[in-house]
Design a protein around this motif. Structure first.
Motif, PDB file in Angstrom:
ATOM      1  N   ARG A  31       4.654  64.804  58.589  1.00 55.23           N
ATOM      2  CA  ARG A  31       5.099  63.944  59.692  1.00 55.23           C
ATOM      3  C   ARG A  31       4.916  62.487  59.280  1.00 55.23           C
ATOM      4  O   ARG A  31       5.742  61.645  59.581  1.00 55.23           O
ATOM      5  CB  ARG A  31       4.293  64.267  60.952  1.00 55.23           C
ATOM      6  CG  ARG A  31       4.714  63.539  62.183  1.00 55.23           C
ATOM      7  CD  ARG A  31       6.066  63.912  62.699  1.00 55.23           C
ATOM      8  NE  ARG A  31       6.233  65.327  62.934  1.00 55.23           N
ATOM      9  CZ  ARG A  31       7.399  65.903  63.221  1.00 55.23           C
ATOM     10  NH1 ARG A  31       8.486  65.183  63.344  1.00 55.23           N
ATOM     11  NH2 ARG A  31       7.491  67.199  63.399  1.00 55.23           N
TER      12      ARG A  31
ATOM     13  N   TYR B 206       2.530  63.524  68.028  1.00 57.06           N
ATOM     14  CA  TYR B 206       2.261  64.803  67.361  1.00 57.06           C
ATOM     15  C   TYR B 206       0.809  64.897  66.881  1.00 57.06           C
ATOM     16  O   TYR B 206       0.344  65.986  66.559  1.00 57.06           O
ATOM     17  CB  TYR B 206       3.169  64.981  66.140  1.00 57.06           C
ATOM     18  CG  TYR B 206       4.538  65.506  66.443  1.00 57.06           C
ATOM     19  CD1 TYR B 206       4.726  66.795  66.931  1.00 57.06           C
ATOM     20  CD2 TYR B 206       5.659  64.726  66.207  1.00 57.06           C
ATOM     21  CE1 TYR B 206       5.996  67.287  67.186  1.00 57.06           C
ATOM     22  CE2 TYR B 206       6.939  65.209  66.451  1.00 57.06           C
ATOM     23  CZ  TYR B 206       7.095  66.490  66.939  1.00 57.06           C
ATOM     24  OH  TYR B 206       8.357  66.974  67.184  1.00 57.06           O
TER      25      TYR B 206
ATOM     26  N   GLU C 128      14.985  66.846  76.332  1.00 67.49           N
ATOM     27  CA  GLU C 128      13.905  67.785  76.037  1.00 67.49           C
ATOM     28  C   GLU C 128      12.889  67.811  77.174  1.00 67.49           C
ATOM     29  O   GLU C 128      12.335  68.861  77.508  1.00 67.49           O
ATOM     30  CB  GLU C 128      13.215  67.456  74.714  1.00 67.49           C
ATOM     31  CG  GLU C 128      12.196  68.509  74.323  1.00 67.49           C
ATOM     32  CD  GLU C 128      11.560  68.301  72.963  1.00 67.49           C
ATOM     33  OE1 GLU C 128      10.518  68.943  72.726  1.00 67.49           O
ATOM     34  OE2 GLU C 128      12.084  67.517  72.145  1.00 67.49           O
TER      35      GLU C 128
ATOM     36  N   ARG D  26      11.376  71.004  79.355  1.00 63.81           N
ATOM     37  CA  ARG D  26       9.937  71.246  79.482  1.00 63.81           C
ATOM     38  C   ARG D  26       9.412  71.067  80.909  1.00 63.81           C
ATOM     39  O   ARG D  26       8.226  71.220  81.155  1.00 63.81           O
ATOM     40  CB  ARG D  26       9.172  70.303  78.558  1.00 63.81           C
ATOM     41  CG  ARG D  26       9.381  70.569  77.091  1.00 63.81           C
ATOM     42  CD  ARG D  26       8.661  69.533  76.230  1.00 63.81           C
ATOM     43  NE  ARG D  26       8.833  69.805  74.822  1.00 63.81           N
ATOM     44  CZ  ARG D  26       8.058  70.613  74.113  1.00 63.81           C
ATOM     45  NH1 ARG D  26       7.047  71.226  74.677  1.00 63.81           N
ATOM     46  NH2 ARG D  26       8.296  70.792  72.823  1.00 63.81           N
TER      47      ARG D  26
ATOM     48  N   ILE E 177      16.886  70.847  62.063  1.00 64.42           N
ATOM     49  CA  ILE E 177      16.023  71.069  63.231  1.00 64.42           C
ATOM     50  C   ILE E 177      16.299  72.452  63.822  1.00 64.42           C
ATOM     51  O   ILE E 177      15.366  73.197  64.145  1.00 64.42           O
ATOM     52  CB  ILE E 177      16.215  69.944  64.274  1.00 64.42           C
ATOM     53  CG1 ILE E 177      15.673  68.623  63.718  1.00 64.42           C
ATOM     54  CG2 ILE E 177      15.539  70.303  65.597  1.00 64.42           C
ATOM     55  CD1 ILE E 177      16.073  67.399  64.529  1.00 64.42           C
TER      56      ILE E 177
ATOM     57  N   SER F 106      17.464  75.084  62.264  1.00 67.79           N
ATOM     58  CA  SER F 106      16.962  76.131  61.366  1.00 67.79           C
ATOM     59  C   SER F 106      15.435  76.211  61.394  1.00 67.79           C
ATOM     60  O   SER F 106      14.865  77.293  61.288  1.00 67.79           O
ATOM     61  CB  SER F 106      17.473  75.928  59.938  1.00 67.79           C
ATOM     62  OG  SER F 106      16.856  74.821  59.334  1.00 67.79           O
ATOM     63  N   ARG F 107      14.777  75.090  61.574  1.00 65.75           N
ATOM     64  CA  ARG F 107      13.312  75.068  61.588  1.00 65.75           C
ATOM     65  C   ARG F 107      12.750  75.682  62.869  1.00 65.75           C
ATOM     66  O   ARG F 107      11.774  76.416  62.849  1.00 65.75           O
ATOM     67  CB  ARG F 107      12.814  73.628  61.424  1.00 65.75           C
ATOM     68  CG  ARG F 107      11.316  73.508  61.293  1.00 65.75           C
ATOM     69  CD  ARG F 107      10.851  72.149  60.771  1.00 65.75           C
ATOM     70  NE  ARG F 107      11.735  71.049  60.981  1.00 65.75           N
ATOM     71  CZ  ARG F 107      11.445  69.962  61.699  1.00 65.75           C
ATOM     72  NH1 ARG F 107      10.266  69.847  62.276  1.00 65.75           N
ATOM     73  NH2 ARG F 107      12.305  68.977  61.819  1.00 65.75           N
ATOM     74  N   TYR F 108      13.359  75.361  64.001  1.00 68.73           N
ATOM     75  CA  TYR F 108      12.827  75.814  65.291  1.00 68.73           C
ATOM     76  C   TYR F 108      13.508  77.073  65.823  1.00 68.73           C
ATOM     77  O   TYR F 108      12.927  77.778  66.643  1.00 68.73           O
ATOM     78  CB  TYR F 108      12.952  74.700  66.336  1.00 68.73           C
ATOM     79  CG  TYR F 108      11.975  73.586  66.124  1.00 68.73           C
ATOM     80  CD1 TYR F 108      10.675  73.651  66.633  1.00 68.73           C
ATOM     81  CD2 TYR F 108      12.340  72.443  65.413  1.00 68.73           C
ATOM     82  CE1 TYR F 108       9.771  72.618  66.442  1.00 68.73           C
ATOM     83  CE2 TYR F 108      11.432  71.400  65.218  1.00 68.73           C
ATOM     84  CZ  TYR F 108      10.166  71.496  65.735  1.00 68.73           C
ATOM     85  OH  TYR F 108       9.270  70.469  65.539  1.00 68.73           O
ATOM     86  N   GLY F 109      14.749  77.316  65.406  1.00 68.52           N
ATOM     87  CA  GLY F 109      15.518  78.438  65.943  1.00 68.52           C
ATOM     88  C   GLY F 109      16.401  77.974  67.087  1.00 68.52           C
ATOM     89  O   GLY F 109      15.965  77.194  67.938  1.00 68.52           O
TER      90      GLY F 109
ATOM     91  N   SER G  70      15.041  78.520  70.694  1.00 70.72           N
ATOM     92  CA  SER G  70      13.753  77.925  71.070  1.00 70.72           C
ATOM     93  C   SER G  70      13.992  76.762  72.018  1.00 70.72           C
ATOM     94  O   SER G  70      15.120  76.286  72.169  1.00 70.72           O
ATOM     95  CB  SER G  70      13.015  77.421  69.824  1.00 70.72           C
ATOM     96  OG  SER G  70      13.694  76.285  69.294  1.00 70.72           O
TER      97      SER G  70
ATOM     98  N   VAL H 241      13.118  73.657  71.574  1.00 71.49           N
ATOM     99  CA  VAL H 241      13.630  72.540  70.772  1.00 71.49           C
ATOM    100  C   VAL H 241      15.070  72.811  70.325  1.00 71.49           C
ATOM    101  O   VAL H 241      15.907  71.906  70.314  1.00 71.49           O
ATOM    102  CB  VAL H 241      12.706  72.246  69.569  1.00 71.49           C
ATOM    103  CG1 VAL H 241      13.316  71.205  68.638  1.00 71.49           C
ATOM    104  CG2 VAL H 241      11.335  71.789  70.050  1.00 71.49           C
ATOM    105  N   GLY H 242      15.360  74.057  69.981  1.00 68.95           N
ATOM    106  CA  GLY H 242      16.723  74.415  69.599  1.00 68.95           C
ATOM    107  C   GLY H 242      17.720  74.179  70.725  1.00 68.95           C
ATOM    108  O   GLY H 242      18.806  73.648  70.512  1.00 68.95           O
TER     109      GLY H 242
END
Length: 187
Positions: A24, A60, A101, A105, A150, A152-155, A158, A160-161
């Protein structure tokens, strides 16, 4: 450029992220470098852009992650522990379409009440541009490739996806506006 603001931002981000989240930290350095390159397009706000780019992911940091939503956690930290400039805090809170986002949430009302979106569209877009054209390791990329990374990393399914799929048109539009503004800059 207000070098003292930029230096302060770098010290804060480094203290919070370098040891605990080195990848990060690398991303932040890349985003800040990108902001430094395009800052002249913002004139008097160039230091604000570089500082926001440097601090955009500070939420983060493990000790700051109280809600798990890094834009809100980072903005609260900057406001509460550092008494940071309101515009800087609002940029961090709302970077890269964080409102979308926040909605996913269930934090939309908290974000909009505490940190309303800054009404400086080019500055807001410039931070999106810097973040979304920088890889997680601090390298350069396109906004299309960054969104794909992003996902591919989170799905795709998800939280974030879902957010990044919804934000993609806004991200690409913001990047396009900044690229157009940069293309129109005198050389």
């Amino acid at each position: 450029m207000n070098n003292s603001l930029v230096e302060w931002a770098m010290r804060v981000a480094e203290a919070e992220l370098r040891a605990s989240l080195p990848r990060r930290w690398a991303h932040i350095q890349g985003v800040a470098g990108r902001a430094g390159e395009i800052g002249s397009a913002l004139g008097k706000d160039s230091a604000l852009l570089v500082s926001a780019a440097t601090l955009h992911d500070v939420g983060y940091a493990p000790r700051l992650a109280t809600t798990g939503f890094h834009p809100l956690d980072g903005a609260r930290f900057l406001r509460d522990e550092h008494g940071a400039d309101e515009r800087l805090v609002r940029l961090v809170a709302n970077h890269s379409f964080a409102l979308l986002e926040a909605e996913e949430r269930g934090l939309r009302e908290e974000l909009t009440t505490e940190f309303p979106l800054l009404e400086q569209p080019l500055l807001v877009d410039a931070l999106v541009y810097c973040d979304m054209t920088t890889t997680p390791d601090g390298g350069r990329t396109t906004a299309q490739d960054r969104v794909a990374e992003i996902l591919s990393r989170y799905g795709a399914d998800s939280l974030v996806g879902r957010f990044i799929r919804q934000a993609k048109p806004d991200i690409l539009a913001a990047v396009g506006r900044v690229e157009a503004a940069l293309a129109n800059q005198p050389r």
